[in-house]
Design a protein around this motif. Structure first.
Motif, PDB file in Angstrom:
ATOM      1  N   ARG A  96       0.745  -1.035   0.086  1.00 36.11           N
ATOM      2  CA  ARG A  96      -0.077   0.085  -0.010  1.00 36.11           C
ATOM      3  C   ARG A  96       0.961   1.229  -0.088  1.00 36.11           C
ATOM      4  NH1 ARG A  96      -2.636  -3.528   3.267  1.00 36.11           N
ATOM      5  NH2 ARG A  96      -1.806  -2.749   5.127  1.00 36.11           N
ATOM      6  N   ALA A  97       1.893   1.196   0.202  1.00 34.36           N
ATOM      7  CA  ALA A  97       3.084   2.326   0.360  1.00 34.36           C
ATOM      8  C   ALA A  97       3.142   2.814  -1.112  1.00 34.36           C
ATOM      9  CB  ALA A  97       4.432   2.189   0.964  1.00 34.36           C
ATOM     10  N   GLU A  98       3.172   1.821  -2.153  1.00 37.19           N
ATOM     11  CA  GLU A  98       3.394   2.207  -3.577  1.00 37.19           C
ATOM     12  C   GLU A  98       1.924   2.742  -4.275  1.00 37.19           C
ATOM     13  OE1 GLU A  98       4.480  -0.842  -2.417  1.00 37.19           O
ATOM     14  OE2 GLU A  98       6.812  -0.430  -2.121  1.00 37.19           O
ATOM     15  N   ARG A  99       2.273   3.265  -5.031  1.00 36.73           N
ATOM     16  CA  ARG A  99       1.249   3.721  -5.877  1.00 36.73           C
ATOM     17  C   ARG A  99       1.102   3.439  -7.428  1.00 36.73           C
ATOM     18  NH1 ARG A  99      -0.171   4.148  -1.629  1.00 36.73           N
ATOM     19  NH2 ARG A  99      -1.196   5.814  -0.591  1.00 36.73           N
ATOM     20  N   GLY A 100      -0.098   3.177  -8.149  1.00 37.52           N
ATOM     21  CA  GLY A 100      -0.082   2.961  -9.413  1.00 37.52           C
ATOM     22  C   GLY A 100       0.573   1.873 -10.125  1.00 37.52           C
ATOM     23  N   LYS A 101       1.278   2.041 -11.017  1.00 36.05           N
ATOM     24  CA  LYS A 101       1.849   0.893 -11.624  1.00 36.05           C
ATOM     25  C   LYS A 101       3.182   0.373 -10.726  1.00 36.05           C
ATOM     26  CE  LYS A 101       4.921   0.113 -16.063  1.00 36.05           C
ATOM     27  NZ  LYS A 101       5.478   0.660 -17.106  1.00 36.05           N
ATOM     28  N   GLU A 102       3.582   0.993 -10.006  1.00 32.51           N
ATOM     29  CA  GLU A 102       4.709   0.403  -9.072  1.00 32.51           C
ATOM     30  C   GLU A 102       3.980  -0.532  -8.276  1.00 32.51           C
ATOM     31  OE1 GLU A 102       8.300   1.586  -5.902  1.00 32.51           O
ATOM     32  OE2 GLU A 102       7.035   3.101  -6.984  1.00 32.51           O
ATOM     33  N   ARG A 103       2.993  -0.266  -7.668  1.00 38.05           N
ATOM     34  CA  ARG A 103       2.234  -1.137  -6.776  1.00 38.05           C
ATOM     35  C   ARG A 103       1.873  -2.476  -7.587  1.00 38.05           C
ATOM     36  NH1 ARG A 103      -3.687  -0.651  -3.486  1.00 38.05           N
ATOM     37  NH2 ARG A 103      -3.088  -2.420  -2.152  1.00 38.05           N
ATOM     38  N   GLU A 180      16.943  -4.024  -1.937  1.00 40.24           N
ATOM     39  CA  GLU A 180      17.211  -3.096  -0.616  1.00 40.24           C
ATOM     40  C   GLU A 180      15.918  -2.498  -0.221  1.00 40.24           C
ATOM     41  OE1 GLU A 180      21.548  -1.714  -0.183  1.00 40.24           O
ATOM     42  OE2 GLU A 180      20.871  -0.735  -1.876  1.00 40.24           O
ATOM     43  N   LYS A 181      15.032  -2.148  -1.148  1.00 36.08           N
ATOM     44  CA  LYS A 181      13.697  -1.494  -0.751  1.00 36.08           C
ATOM     45  C   LYS A 181      12.828  -2.322   0.143  1.00 36.08           C
ATOM     46  CE  LYS A 181      11.157  -2.492  -4.745  1.00 36.08           C
ATOM     47  NZ  LYS A 181      10.485  -1.701  -6.106  1.00 36.08           N
ATOM     48  N   HIS A 182      13.026  -3.497   0.147  1.00 37.09           N
ATOM     49  CA  HIS A 182      12.374  -4.485   1.232  1.00 37.09           C
ATOM     50  C   HIS A 182      12.954  -4.733   2.431  1.00 37.09           C
ATOM     51  CE1 HIS A 182       9.521  -5.483  -2.157  1.00 37.09           C
ATOM     52  NE2 HIS A 182      10.691  -5.645  -2.726  1.00 37.09           N
ATOM     53  N   LEU A 183      14.132  -4.296   2.637  1.00 43.58           N
ATOM     54  CA  LEU A 183      14.903  -4.241   3.819  1.00 43.58           C
ATOM     55  C   LEU A 183      14.773  -3.183   4.863  1.00 43.58           C
ATOM     56  CD1 LEU A 183      18.054  -5.862   2.657  1.00 43.58           C
ATOM     57  CD2 LEU A 183      16.282  -7.124   3.363  1.00 43.58           C
ATOM     58  N   LYS A 184      14.797  -3.259   6.263  1.00 38.79           N
ATOM     59  CA  LYS A 184      14.853  -2.198   7.119  1.00 38.79           C
ATOM     60  C   LYS A 184      16.137  -1.703   7.294  1.00 38.79           C
ATOM     61  CE  LYS A 184      10.863  -4.543   9.921  1.00 38.79           C
ATOM     62  NZ  LYS A 184      10.609  -5.137  11.152  1.00 38.79           N
TER      63      LYS A 184
END
Length: 273
Positions: A96-103, A180-184
């Protein structure tokens, strides 16, 4: 509409539940162990000492043969099933943090991971029930049966294209550090973040190479009507070994797969779940 929203809310609560998070994080540990064993089998193939399948099912059978091995295999299966449920919910209502095509792309990626984790969970369960099964022989038999059916060769060729595309996607995913975007990363020390980056890059690229070769072999099998060539990752690793400098190249792939296994351990701690 209200029923849809209610279903999404229920799925969202399930995805955010503490028990599912704990099981999914444990699943990453099991996934890492499987890849370390997979890397070991790849090294055995590199030096022509392997007597088992050089794929994840071979790794699970290796684990099953150890003391408490069957317990560990079923524990891995449960963890992988939890990971599949988590990614299935992410595909349905997550990102839900992403929008549109990226989601949309992230949800499609989660759907793909759901299939992968379900397959490995099913493989682990099959190994638990029958440690003597041989996945490469089963795959060859299934491929041969498909090729004798109407349009079967086209289906096998399509499966090969998908597998090759996954391989290319994994290489790009690793090389561009998209993991990396999936890591804390905010919770990591600079050294840990650097380690995670290097392990992730090496791991995803190595897996991509292995899957890409496996996909090409399946395509060749469909074109040449040769089911024996469509033996998945095991055949891909043996084919790589047969090339010039094959032992060296396969050793690099094995080390990369081992790096992915260690990266899975880091994911169990720092993955956004």
């Amino acid at each position: 509409m209200s029923l849809t929203r209610s279903a999404e809310a229920t799925a969202s609560r399930t995805a955010d539940s503490r028990w599912l998070e704990l099981l999914a994080r444990a699943g990453f540990i099991g996934y890492g162990i499987v890849h370390l064993l997979f890397a070991w089998l790849a090294l055995q193939i590199a030096f022509d000492k392997s007597s088992d399948d050089g794929d994840q099912s071979g790794a699970l059978r290796t684990l099953s043969s150890q003391p408490l091995g069957k317990f560990l295999v079923i524990a891995v299966a449960v963890g992988l099933l939890a990971m599949a449920i988590w990614q299935g919910l992410e595909a349905a209502v997550g990102h839900r943090a992403e929008r549109g095509k990226e989601r949309v792309m992230e949800r499609l990626a989660s759907a793909g991971r759901t299939i992968v984790y379900l397959y490995f969970a099913w493989t682990a369960f099959k190994v638990f029930k029958d440690a003597g099964s041989n996945s490469a022989d089963q795959q060859e038999a299934l491929t041969g049966k498909l090729m004798t059916s109407t349009g079967g060769r086209w289906l096998v060729g399509l499966a090969g294209l998908v597998l090759a595309a996954i391989g290319v996607g994994l290489v790009i995913y690793g090389a561009l550090k998209k993991f990396e975007k999936h890591l804390k990363t905010g919770e990591m020390s600079p050294k840990t973040r650097q380690l995670a980056r290097r392990l992730g890059m090496a791991g995803y690229v190595a897996k991509g190479v292995a899957y890409g070769i496996a996909g090409l072999l399946v395509i060749v099998a469909a074109v040449n009507y040769d089911p024996e060539k469509a033996r998945g990752l095991d055949a891909a690793l043996h084919t790589l070994r047969e090339q010039s400098y094959g032992t060296f190249l396969l050793t690099l792939v094995a080390l990369g797969i081992a790096a992915f296994g260690v990266y899975c351990f880091l994911q169990s701690r720092y993955r956004k779940v």
